[in-house]
Design an enzyme around this catalytic site. Structure first.
Site, PDB file in Angstrom:
ATOM      1  N   ALA A 147      -4.244 -11.157  10.013  1.00  0.00           N
ATOM      2  CA  ALA A 147      -3.864  -9.808  10.439  1.00  0.00           C
ATOM      3  C   ALA A 147      -2.811  -9.223   9.494  1.00  0.00           C
ATOM      4  CB  ALA A 147      -3.347  -9.828  11.879  1.00  0.00           C
ATOM      5  N   SER A 160      -2.444  -0.694   4.841  1.00  0.00           N
ATOM      6  CA  SER A 160      -1.267   0.162   4.647  1.00  0.00           C
ATOM      7  C   SER A 160      -1.128   0.588   3.196  1.00  0.00           C
ATOM      8  CB  SER A 160       0.005  -0.561   5.101  1.00  0.00           C
ATOM      9  OG  SER A 160      -0.010  -0.745   6.495  1.00  0.00           O
ATOM     10  N   ALA A 202      -4.663  -8.043   6.472  1.00  0.00           N
ATOM     11  CA  ALA A 202      -5.387  -6.808   6.786  1.00  0.00           C
ATOM     12  C   ALA A 202      -4.444  -5.617   6.867  1.00  0.00           C
ATOM     13  CB  ALA A 202      -6.151  -6.969   8.099  1.00  0.00           C
ATOM     14  N   GLU A 203      -3.325  -5.779   7.556  1.00  0.00           N
ATOM     15  CA  GLU A 203      -2.389  -4.653   7.675  1.00  0.00           C
ATOM     16  C   GLU A 203      -1.789  -4.307   6.319  1.00  0.00           C
ATOM     17  OE1 GLU A 203       1.090  -2.693  10.348  1.00  0.00           O
ATOM     18  OE2 GLU A 203       0.048  -4.464  11.084  1.00  0.00           O
ATOM     19  N   SER A 204      -1.530  -5.306   5.506  1.00  0.00           N
ATOM     20  CA  SER A 204      -0.972  -5.055   4.176  1.00  0.00           C
ATOM     21  C   SER A 204      -1.934  -4.246   3.318  1.00  0.00           C
ATOM     22  CB  SER A 204      -0.625  -6.373   3.474  1.00  0.00           C
ATOM     23  OG  SER A 204       0.386  -7.057   4.177  1.00  0.00           O
TER      24      SER A 204
END
Length: 141
Positions: free
Chosen positions: A59, A67, A62-64
């Protein structure tokens, strides 16, 4: 002046120094007009106790990458970007090698963005499917 693709990748990876991205070994590897790709090594730093890739590390990858994609396609002179929500469906375990995250936009609005992030392993097997929503908020002048 617009940066070349190689220069853009170098600059994006510099931003990750001394952050969670560096701690997890996340590296931006490719970008285009509508996507961004990063990879993360699968090793003991990202394991859960039984020796496989931790869903939280997935996660974070994925967020990195999501973003970063929102930042890359936003006008950062006028706005700042923040994550609103992330979901992750984990489909396969990984014990070694790398995992790769490809972020593409499902919606690229002025205020909100929705990204689809597919995580695959070295053999291009689907490991996780993630969705990230971000918001672009005006900077105070």
């Amino acid at each position: 002046m617009q940066l070349s693709k190689k220069e853009t990748l170098v600059e994006l990876n510099k931003i990750g120094k001394n952050t969670l991205m560096e701690t997890l070994g996340i590296e931006i590897t490719d970008c285009g007009d509508d996507f961004l790709i990063a990879r993360m090594p699968v090793n003991s730093r990202v394991y859960q106790p039984d020796g496989v890739l931790h869903g939280g590390a997935t996660a974070a990858l994925a967020e990195s990458v999501g973003s970063y994609a929102s930042h890359l396609f936003a006008n950062l002179d006028d706005v700042f970007v923040r994550g609103i929500e992330i979901t992750a469906n984990h489909l396969k375990s990984v014990k070694e090698g790398y995992v790769y995250a490809k972020a593409t936009f499902l919606h690229k609005g002025r205020t909100t963005q929705l990204l689809d992030i597919r995580i695959t392993d070295d053999n291009d097997n689907l490991v996780s499917v993630c969705r990230l929503s971000t918001i672009s908020l005006p900077k105070k002048k």
